[in-house]
Write a protein that holds these residues in place. Structure first.
Motif, PDB file in Angstrom:
ATOM      1  N   UNK A  23      -9.869 -35.737  38.651  1.00 15.96           N
ATOM      2  CA  UNK A  23      -8.486 -36.153  38.899  1.00 15.96           C
ATOM      3  C   UNK A  23      -7.516 -35.402  37.999  1.00 15.96           C
ATOM      4  N   UNK A  24      -7.916 -35.256  36.730  1.00 14.44           N
ATOM      5  CA  UNK A  24      -7.082 -34.496  35.783  1.00 14.44           C
ATOM      6  C   UNK A  24      -6.954 -33.041  36.222  1.00 14.44           C
ATOM      7  N   UNK A  25      -8.097 -32.444  36.603  1.00 14.11           N
ATOM      8  CA  UNK A  25      -8.050 -31.035  37.039  1.00 14.11           C
ATOM      9  C   UNK A  25      -7.188 -30.857  38.291  1.00 14.11           C
ATOM     10  N   UNK A  26      -7.338 -31.801  39.239  1.00 15.45           N
ATOM     11  CA  UNK A  26      -6.505 -31.705  40.454  1.00 15.45           C
ATOM     12  C   UNK A  26      -5.029 -31.780  40.095  1.00 15.45           C
ATOM     13  N   UNK A  27      -4.710 -32.640  39.141  1.00 18.78           N
ATOM     14  CA  UNK A  27      -3.306 -32.762  38.715  1.00 18.78           C
ATOM     15  C   UNK A  27      -2.855 -31.482  38.025  1.00 18.78           C
ATOM     16  N   UNK A  28      -3.713 -30.941  37.146  1.00 19.01           N
ATOM     17  CA  UNK A  28      -3.358 -29.710  36.426  1.00 19.01           C
ATOM     18  C   UNK A  28      -3.211 -28.517  37.369  1.00 19.01           C
ATOM     19  N   UNK A  33       1.034 -21.504  35.672  1.00 19.14           N
ATOM     20  CA  UNK A  33       0.895 -21.042  34.281  1.00 19.14           C
ATOM     21  C   UNK A  33       0.719 -19.535  34.244  1.00 19.14           C
ATOM     22  N   UNK A  34       1.225 -18.929  33.165  1.00 16.05           N
ATOM     23  CA  UNK A  34       0.947 -17.510  32.939  1.00 16.05           C
ATOM     24  C   UNK A  34      -0.541 -17.350  32.647  1.00 16.05           C
ATOM     25  N   UNK A  48     -13.495 -11.553  24.355  1.00 19.98           N
ATOM     26  CA  UNK A  48     -12.237 -11.952  24.975  1.00 19.98           C
ATOM     27  C   UNK A  48     -12.488 -12.892  26.134  1.00 19.98           C
ATOM     28  N   UNK A  49     -11.496 -13.696  26.443  1.00 23.09           N
ATOM     29  CA  UNK A  49     -11.619 -14.647  27.556  1.00 23.09           C
ATOM     30  C   UNK A  49     -10.250 -14.863  28.202  1.00 23.09           C
ATOM     31  N   UNK A  50     -10.280 -15.197  29.469  1.00 23.35           N
ATOM     32  CA  UNK A  50      -9.055 -15.516  30.199  1.00 23.35           C
ATOM     33  C   UNK A  50      -8.604 -16.918  29.834  1.00 23.35           C
ATOM     34  N   UNK A  51      -7.306 -17.096  29.619  1.00 25.44           N
ATOM     35  CA  UNK A  51      -6.784 -18.409  29.235  1.00 25.44           C
ATOM     36  C   UNK A  51      -5.419 -18.666  29.852  1.00 25.44           C
ATOM     37  N   UNK A  52      -5.294 -19.830  30.481  1.00 27.46           N
ATOM     38  CA  UNK A  52      -3.970 -20.287  30.934  1.00 27.46           C
ATOM     39  C   UNK A  52      -3.426 -21.349  29.976  1.00 27.46           C
ATOM     40  N   UNK A  53      -4.301 -21.924  29.142  1.00 27.34           N
ATOM     41  CA  UNK A  53      -3.867 -22.974  28.208  1.00 27.34           C
ATOM     42  C   UNK A  53      -3.343 -22.331  26.926  1.00 27.34           C
ATOM     43  N   UNK A  54      -2.134 -21.758  27.040  1.00 23.36           N
ATOM     44  CA  UNK A  54      -1.449 -21.071  25.934  1.00 23.36           C
ATOM     45  C   UNK A  54      -0.013 -21.594  25.926  1.00 23.36           C
ATOM     46  N   UNK A  55       0.496 -21.901  24.749  1.00 23.63           N
ATOM     47  CA  UNK A  55       1.806 -22.567  24.684  1.00 23.63           C
ATOM     48  C   UNK A  55       2.530 -22.199  23.393  1.00 23.63           C
ATOM     49  N   UNK A  56       3.844 -22.071  23.461  1.00 25.09           N
ATOM     50  CA  UNK A  56       4.659 -21.863  22.258  1.00 25.09           C
ATOM     51  C   UNK A  56       4.730 -23.170  21.457  1.00 25.09           C
ATOM     52  N   UNK A 166      -1.014 -18.291  37.626  1.00 25.28           N
ATOM     53  CA  UNK A 166      -2.119 -19.042  38.229  1.00 25.28           C
ATOM     54  C   UNK A 166      -1.566 -20.391  38.656  1.00 25.28           C
ATOM     55  N   UNK A 167      -1.628 -20.658  39.937  1.00 26.12           N
ATOM     56  CA  UNK A 167      -1.051 -21.898  40.474  1.00 26.12           C
ATOM     57  C   UNK A 167      -1.862 -22.336  41.683  1.00 26.12           C
ATOM     58  N   UNK A 168      -2.226 -23.608  41.720  1.00 27.70           N
ATOM     59  CA  UNK A 168      -2.960 -24.174  42.844  1.00 27.70           C
ATOM     60  C   UNK A 168      -4.262 -23.401  43.077  1.00 27.70           C
ATOM     61  N   UNK A 169      -4.929 -23.053  41.963  1.00 26.43           N
ATOM     62  CA  UNK A 169      -6.244 -22.378  41.944  1.00 26.43           C
ATOM     63  C   UNK A 169      -6.203 -20.973  42.557  1.00 26.43           C
ATOM     64  N   UNK A 170      -5.006 -20.393  42.612  1.00 21.53           N
ATOM     65  CA  UNK A 170      -4.873 -19.020  43.132  1.00 21.53           C
ATOM     66  C   UNK A 170      -3.890 -18.244  42.270  1.00 21.53           C
ATOM     67  N   UNK A 171      -3.982 -16.923  42.376  1.00 25.04           N
ATOM     68  CA  UNK A 171      -3.065 -16.045  41.652  1.00 25.04           C
ATOM     69  C   UNK A 171      -1.817 -15.786  42.487  1.00 25.04           C
TER      70      UNK A 171
END
Ligand SMILES: NC(=O)C1=CN([C@@H]2O[C@H](COP(=O)(O)OP(=O)(O)OC[C@H]3O[C@@H](n4cnc5c(N)ncnc54)[C@H](O)[C@@H]3O)[C@@H](O)[C@H]2O)C=CC1
Ligand SMILES: Cc1cc2nc3c(=O)[nH]c(=O)nc-3n(C[C@H](O)[C@H](O)[C@H](O)COP(=O)(O)O)c2cc1C
Length: 180
Positions: A23-28, A33-34, A48-56, A166-171
């Motif tokens: 449910x959390x993932x579906x909401x996220x 996100x960049x 190295x790894x891909x990350x969307x969970x990056x924030x100021x 990255x939005x709605x599981x697509x680029x």
């Protein structure tokens, strides 16, 4: 007049709804996100790894946070090196994002793209929208992830004004203003 948004699925009348992992993932997945490739190098090796969970976090001192899954093969090198470069991807970097987001050995990941060491030694990607060279100043463990607080010691702004999203599981691609 209709309400500004629909009621939450499954919300009971008498308390907060239980939120499952899915449910959390579906909401996220509803948040755009960049996309970044977070790299490291040093005594713990290059990774190295891909990350969307990056924030100021704050501009004084300039600080970003990165959420890193503790089970990722990048976790040990990141902690050993204490430095990261956060490379924000541009349009056309989708294959690179998938390479660093999949179960590929670290050296195969860096075979694609042009990388040069930043001041900290972490690899910086030619053609990134922007790259933040960072020292990790604090790490907080939360559930499955380590939250890395990263003090920015250098910034390189790239020429592209088309960002990979990255939005709605697509680029997707987001274009910024042009000069003309
Ligand atoms: N923060 C993270 O650790 C993220 C991990 N991923 C990884 O990429 C895979 C594919 O992702 P999607 O195609 O977007 O489908 P998905 O259904 O697995 O994830 C949907 C969204 O939930 C969030 N999410 C996913 N896994 C998470 C985790 N372990 N911790 C916190 N938030 C998480 C992200 O915002 C993600 O875009 C995921 O299974 C996951 O392994 C993707 C995005 C963020
Ligand atoms: C678009 C996208 C965003 C991701 N965001 C994150 C993230 O913010 N934090 C994280 O720990 N993993 C994230 N991942 C997953 C890691 O990139 C992936 O688990 C890692 O590169 C592969 O793990 P491994 O090196 O253990 O094989 C993301 C993957 C994709 C495709």
């Amino acid at each position: 007049m209709s309400p500004p948004c629909s009621p939450l699925d499954g919300a009971p009348d008498n308390g907060p709804p239980p939120v499952t992992r899915q449910g959390f993932r579906n909401a996220m997945a509803r948040l755009g996100a960049a996309v970044n490739i977070v790299t490291t190098d040093g005594p713990g090796g290059r990774h190295g790894f891909t990350a969307s969970a990056v924030c100021s976090v704050t501009d004084s001192p300039p600080t970003l946070l990165v959420c890193l899954n503790k089970g990722s093969s990048a976790a040990a090198p990141v902690h050993a090196n204490g430095v990261v470069c956060i490379n924000t991807l541009a349009a056309g970097h989708e294959p690179l994002s998938n390479l660093f987001g999949g179960r590929t050995p670290p050296e195969e990941r860096f075979a694609s793209g042009n990388w040069r060491p930043a001041v900290t030694g972490a690899p910086m990607l030619d053609g990134a929208v922007v790259a933040f060279d960072c020292r990790i100043v604090r790490t907080v463990e939360v559930g499955t992830h380590d939250v890395l607080f990263c003090e920015v010691v250098g910034v390189a702004e790239g020429g592209s004004n088309e960002s990979l999203i990255y939005y709605s599981r697509r680029y997707h691609t987001l274009s910024g203003p042009t000069d003309d």
